[in-house]
Design a protein around this motif. Structure first.
Motif, PDB file in Angstrom:
ATOM      1  N   MET A   1       0.844  -1.197   0.000  1.00 58.13           N
ATOM      2  CA  MET A   1       0.000   0.000   0.000  1.00 58.13           C
ATOM      3  C   MET A   1       0.882   1.251   0.000  1.00 58.13           C
ATOM      4  O   MET A   1       1.862   1.333   0.749  1.00 58.13           O
ATOM      5  CB  MET A   1      -0.908   0.015   1.235  1.00 58.13           C
ATOM      6  N   ALA A   2       0.552   2.212  -0.864  1.00 62.62           N
ATOM      7  CA  ALA A   2       1.342   3.426  -0.980  1.00 62.62           C
ATOM      8  C   ALA A   2       1.221   4.261   0.293  1.00 62.62           C
ATOM      9  O   ALA A   2       0.150   4.359   0.891  1.00 62.62           O
ATOM     10  CB  ALA A   2       0.881   4.240  -2.188  1.00 62.62           C
ATOM     11  N   ARG A   3       2.329   4.873   0.685  1.00 64.11           N
ATOM     12  CA  ARG A   3       2.339   5.694   1.893  1.00 64.11           C
ATOM     13  C   ARG A   3       1.964   7.127   1.522  1.00 64.11           C
ATOM     14  O   ARG A   3       2.470   7.681   0.540  1.00 64.11           O
ATOM     15  CB  ARG A   3       3.731   5.660   2.518  1.00 64.11           C
ATOM     16  N   SER A   4       1.072   7.746   2.297  1.00 63.86           N
ATOM     17  CA  SER A   4       0.639   9.105   1.996  1.00 63.86           C
ATOM     18  C   SER A   4       1.753  10.098   2.305  1.00 63.86           C
ATOM     19  O   SER A   4       2.684   9.815   3.063  1.00 63.86           O
ATOM     20  CB  SER A   4      -0.604   9.449   2.821  1.00 63.86           C
ATOM     21  N   ASP A   5       1.628  11.308   1.719  1.00 68.45           N
ATOM     22  CA  ASP A   5       2.616  12.354   1.975  1.00 68.45           C
ATOM     23  C   ASP A   5       2.633  12.755   3.448  1.00 68.45           C
ATOM     24  O   ASP A   5       3.692  13.058   4.003  1.00 68.45           O
ATOM     25  CB  ASP A   5       2.308  13.577   1.114  1.00 68.45           C
ATOM     26  N   ASN A   6       1.462  12.757   4.090  1.00 65.39           N
ATOM     27  CA  ASN A   6       1.406  13.123   5.506  1.00 65.39           C
ATOM     28  C   ASN A   6       2.171  12.129   6.381  1.00 65.39           C
ATOM     29  O   ASN A   6       2.888  12.518   7.308  1.00 65.39           O
ATOM     30  CB  ASN A   6      -0.044  13.215   5.976  1.00 65.39           C
ATOM     31  N   ILE A   7       2.008  10.840   6.100  1.00 67.13           N
ATOM     32  CA  ILE A   7       2.734   9.816   6.874  1.00 67.13           C
ATOM     33  C   ILE A   7       4.229   9.937   6.622  1.00 67.13           C
ATOM     34  O   ILE A   7       5.045   9.843   7.554  1.00 67.13           O
ATOM     35  CB  ILE A   7       2.238   8.402   6.509  1.00 67.13           C
ATOM     36  N   THR A   8       4.605  10.163   5.352  1.00 69.31           N
ATOM     37  CA  THR A   8       6.022  10.356   5.034  1.00 69.31           C
ATOM     38  C   THR A   8       6.576  11.558   5.792  1.00 69.31           C
ATOM     39  O   THR A   8       7.673  11.497   6.369  1.00 69.31           O
ATOM     40  CB  THR A   8       6.210  10.572   3.521  1.00 69.31           C
ATOM     41  N   GLY A   9       5.825  12.663   5.806  1.00 70.62           N
ATOM     42  CA  GLY A   9       6.260  13.853   6.524  1.00 70.62           C
ATOM     43  C   GLY A   9       6.384  13.609   8.014  1.00 70.62           C
ATOM     44  O   GLY A   9       7.336  14.082   8.658  1.00 70.62           O
ATOM     45  N   ALA A  10       5.437  12.858   8.588  1.00 69.02           N
ATOM     46  CA  ALA A  10       5.493  12.546  10.024  1.00 69.02           C
ATOM     47  C   ALA A  10       6.734  11.717  10.347  1.00 69.02           C
ATOM     48  O   ALA A  10       7.416  11.961  11.351  1.00 69.02           O
ATOM     49  CB  ALA A  10       4.227  11.805  10.443  1.00 69.02           C
ATOM     50  N   LEU A  11       7.034  10.734   9.492  1.00 71.45           N
ATOM     51  CA  LEU A  11       8.221   9.899   9.705  1.00 71.45           C
ATOM     52  C   LEU A  11       9.502  10.725   9.595  1.00 71.45           C
ATOM     53  O   LEU A  11      10.452  10.541  10.378  1.00 71.45           O
ATOM     54  CB  LEU A  11       8.240   8.756   8.689  1.00 71.45           C
ATOM     55  N   LEU A  12       9.542  11.655   8.631  1.00 71.17           N
ATOM     56  CA  LEU A  12      10.716  12.512   8.483  1.00 71.17           C
ATOM     57  C   LEU A  12      10.877  13.437   9.686  1.00 71.17           C
ATOM     58  O   LEU A  12      11.997  13.668  10.161  1.00 71.17           O
ATOM     59  CB  LEU A  12      10.598  13.340   7.202  1.00 71.17           C
ATOM     60  N   MET A  13       9.758  13.961  10.205  1.00 72.44           N
ATOM     61  CA  MET A  13       9.824  14.820  11.379  1.00 72.44           C
ATOM     62  C   MET A  13      10.337  14.039  12.585  1.00 72.44           C
ATOM     63  O   MET A  13      11.194  14.533  13.343  1.00 72.44           O
ATOM     64  CB  MET A  13       8.447  15.417  11.680  1.00 72.44           C
ATOM     65  N   MET A  14       9.836  12.827  12.782  1.00 72.96           N
ATOM     66  CA  MET A  14      10.314  12.004  13.899  1.00 72.96           C
ATOM     67  C   MET A  14      11.789  11.663  13.742  1.00 72.96           C
ATOM     68  O   MET A  14      12.556  11.662  14.711  1.00 72.96           O
ATOM     69  CB  MET A  14       9.463  10.742  14.014  1.00 72.96           C
ATOM     70  N   ALA A  15      12.215  11.390  12.489  1.00 65.23           N
ATOM     71  CA  ALA A  15      13.628  11.099  12.241  1.00 65.23           C
ATOM     72  C   ALA A  15      14.492  12.319  12.533  1.00 65.23           C
ATOM     73  O   ALA A  15      15.586  12.209  13.113  1.00 65.23           O
ATOM     74  CB  ALA A  15      13.820  10.655  10.788  1.00 65.23           C
ATOM     75  N   SER A  16      13.997  13.499  12.146  1.00 63.94           N
ATOM     76  CA  SER A  16      14.727  14.731  12.425  1.00 63.94           C
ATOM     77  C   SER A  16      14.890  14.957  13.925  1.00 63.94           C
ATOM     78  O   SER A  16      15.989  15.263  14.415  1.00 63.94           O
ATOM     79  CB  SER A  16      13.983  15.918  11.792  1.00 63.94           C
ATOM     80  N   MET A  17      13.804  14.784  14.681  1.00 61.25           N
ATOM     81  CA  MET A  17      13.855  14.976  16.129  1.00 61.25           C
ATOM     82  C   MET A  17      14.766  13.950  16.806  1.00 61.25           C
ATOM     83  O   MET A  17      15.508  14.268  17.729  1.00 61.25           O
ATOM     84  CB  MET A  17      12.445  14.898  16.717  1.00 61.25           C
ATOM     85  N   ALA A  18      14.719  12.702  16.314  1.00 61.37           N
ATOM     86  CA  ALA A  18      15.595  11.664  16.862  1.00 61.37           C
ATOM     87  C   ALA A  18      17.059  12.014  16.604  1.00 61.37           C
ATOM     88  O   ALA A  18      17.912  11.901  17.505  1.00 61.37           O
ATOM     89  CB  ALA A  18      15.253  10.311  16.243  1.00 61.37           C
ATOM     90  N   ALA A  19      17.366  12.469  15.387  1.00 62.61           N
ATOM     91  CA  ALA A  19      18.748  12.815  15.038  1.00 62.61           C
ATOM     92  C   ALA A  19      19.261  13.952  15.905  1.00 62.61           C
ATOM     93  O   ALA A  19      20.380  13.886  16.448  1.00 62.61           O
ATOM     94  CB  ALA A  19      18.833  13.187  13.552  1.00 62.61           C
ATOM     95  N   PHE A  20      18.469  15.000  16.060  1.00 62.14           N
ATOM     96  CA  PHE A  20      18.894  16.137  16.891  1.00 62.14           C
ATOM     97  C   PHE A  20      19.092  15.710  18.351  1.00 62.14           C
ATOM     98  O   PHE A  20      20.040  16.156  19.011  1.00 62.14           O
ATOM     99  CB  PHE A  20      17.866  17.268  16.819  1.00 62.14           C
ATOM    100  N   THR A  21      18.206  14.846  18.863  1.00 63.48           N
ATOM    101  CA  THR A  21      18.308  14.443  20.263  1.00 63.48           C
ATOM    102  C   THR A  21      19.496  13.508  20.483  1.00 63.48           C
ATOM    103  O   THR A  21      20.178  13.602  21.519  1.00 63.48           O
ATOM    104  CB  THR A  21      17.007  13.770  20.731  1.00 63.48           C
ATOM    105  N   PHE A  22      19.773  12.621  19.535  1.00 66.70           N
ATOM    106  CA  PHE A  22      20.968  11.782  19.648  1.00 66.70           C
ATOM    107  C   PHE A  22      22.227  12.644  19.587  1.00 66.70           C
ATOM    108  O   PHE A  22      23.213  12.358  20.282  1.00 66.70           O
ATOM    109  CB  PHE A  22      20.983  10.724  18.536  1.00 66.70           C
ATOM    110  N   ASN A  23      22.213  13.688  18.763  1.00 66.03           N
ATOM    111  CA  ASN A  23      23.332  14.629  18.739  1.00 66.03           C
ATOM    112  C   ASN A  23      23.535  15.237  20.127  1.00 66.03           C
ATOM    113  O   ASN A  23      24.661  15.315  20.634  1.00 66.03           O
ATOM    114  CB  ASN A  23      23.063  15.729  17.719  1.00 66.03           C
ATOM    115  N   ASP A  24      22.428  15.671  20.747  1.00 67.43           N
ATOM    116  CA  ASP A  24      22.521  16.269  22.086  1.00 67.43           C
ATOM    117  C   ASP A  24      23.121  15.284  23.091  1.00 67.43           C
ATOM    118  O   ASP A  24      23.972  15.659  23.910  1.00 67.43           O
ATOM    119  CB  ASP A  24      21.128  16.694  22.569  1.00 67.43           C
ATOM    120  N   ALA A  25      22.661  14.027  23.034  1.00 68.42           N
ATOM    121  CA  ALA A  25      23.155  13.020  23.978  1.00 68.42           C
ATOM    122  C   ALA A  25      24.651  12.760  23.772  1.00 68.42           C
ATOM    123  O   ALA A  25      25.410  12.634  24.750  1.00 68.42           O
ATOM    124  CB  ALA A  25      22.362  11.727  23.816  1.00 68.42           C
TER     125      ALA A  25
END
Length: 306
Positions: A1-25
């Motif tokens: 099933m194709a992934r919607s743009d909103n789900i893709t955007g949500a996953l990218l936002m979560m990945a961005s937040m995870a990356a920044f927080t791992f940088n902080d740690a």
């Protein structure tokens, strides 16, 4: 099933937040081992080289900024440098979850700043949510109590500088590539902290510290790239709330890596801030939808006959 743009955007936002927080740690693990300015400069060198290569591959290396954008870019750099200094100083001296909780006030401060300086309309519901959110911030910071320290103020200063950065970013013309702004910012951050590092003796960097700094640079680059990609897919009203996943990462890493867990009142304050921010985003989305619907209605009616 194709992934919607909103789900893709949500996953990218979560990945961005995870990356920044791992940088902080990763950066926090060097506290007390390597001076702050030295850490920021060394990370800045790696980050700038990588961003320059990416900008070159994208064909935006060497693009000139329009003169009208010089002012916004300058204030954006001031905001970025100030936020980096105050945030990392606070990070070195307080639990990662606490400083992350303070930073969750950003959607509230940005909405308030946009209303004060850009005259963007903010209804009474959003203004009330902002006031409630600041009550939550005070529960996290708790001025005048035993749990209060000056580094909580540093966290609030970091929020102020990030707000300045984002307000300046709003003034940039749409013709300026995001990667160009990222590269300019990275160069100036590297230069500032490089000069600042000369004010104190450098500490020796062993293989472990070098690996940690390299890992932090990879994470910050990933955070930048994911955050840029987020702006290109989906509806921002759907995607923006996933910014708060950074607090979940901060709680998890603070407990697993540093053995820290916030006091109950801090968690309550963080919950109030997050809830206020989510409500503010929800109201902004509603107002935007109504404005678009009204615009479509007017266009469908056509010009009035004279």
């Amino acid at each position: 099933m194709a992934r919607s743009d909103n789900i893709t955007g949500a996953l990218l936002m979560m990945a961005s937040m995870a990356a920044f927080t791992f940088n902080d740690a990763l950066i926090k693990t060097l506290a007390g081992e390597i001076p702050l300015f030295q850490v920021m400069f060394m990370r800045g060198v790696v980050t700038t080289i990588a961003v320059a290569i990416i900008a070159w591959r994208m064909g935006v290396l060497g693009r000139r900024l329009p003169r009208a954008d010089w002012g916004p870019v300058f204030f954006r750099m001031v905001g970025e440098i100030g936020s980096a200094y105050f945030f990392v100083t606070a990070l070195f001296n307080m639990p990662i979850a606490n400083i992350s909780a303070i930073m969750q006030a950003l959607p509230l401060t940005i909405t308030l700043a946009a209303a004060l300086f850009f005259r963007e309309p903010v209804g009474w519901r959003r203004m009330l949510a902002i006031m409630v959110g600041f009550v939550g911030v005070m529960l996290i910071v708790r001025p005048g109590t035993e749990g209060f320290n000056v580094y909580s103020v540093y966290g609030l200063a970091a929020v102020s500088f990030v707000t300045l950065r984002d307000m300046a970013t709003r003034r940039l013309s749409r013709d300026v590539p995001s990667m160009t702004v990222t590269l300019i910012t990275s160069v100036f951050i590297m230069t500032f902290f490089g000069l600042a590092s000369l004010s104190e003796p450098w500490a020796p960097v062993d293989a472990r510290a070098a690996l940690v700094i390299g890992g932090a640079a990879v994470m910050i680059i990933g955070g930048y790239l994911f955050s840029i990609m987020v702006m290109r897919v989906g509806e921002i009203g759907f995607i923006a709330p996933f910014r708060y996943t950074s607090l979940i990462w901060a709680l998890a890493l603070g407990w697993l890596v540093f053995g820290d867990w916030p006091q109950t009142i801090t968690l309550v304050g963080a919950g109030i801030v997050v809830a206020s921010g989510l409500f503010t985003l929800y109201r902004e989305m509603q107002v935007s939808r109504r404005a678009r619907a009204e615009q479509k209605r007017r266009l469908s009616l056509g010009p009035r006959p004279r």
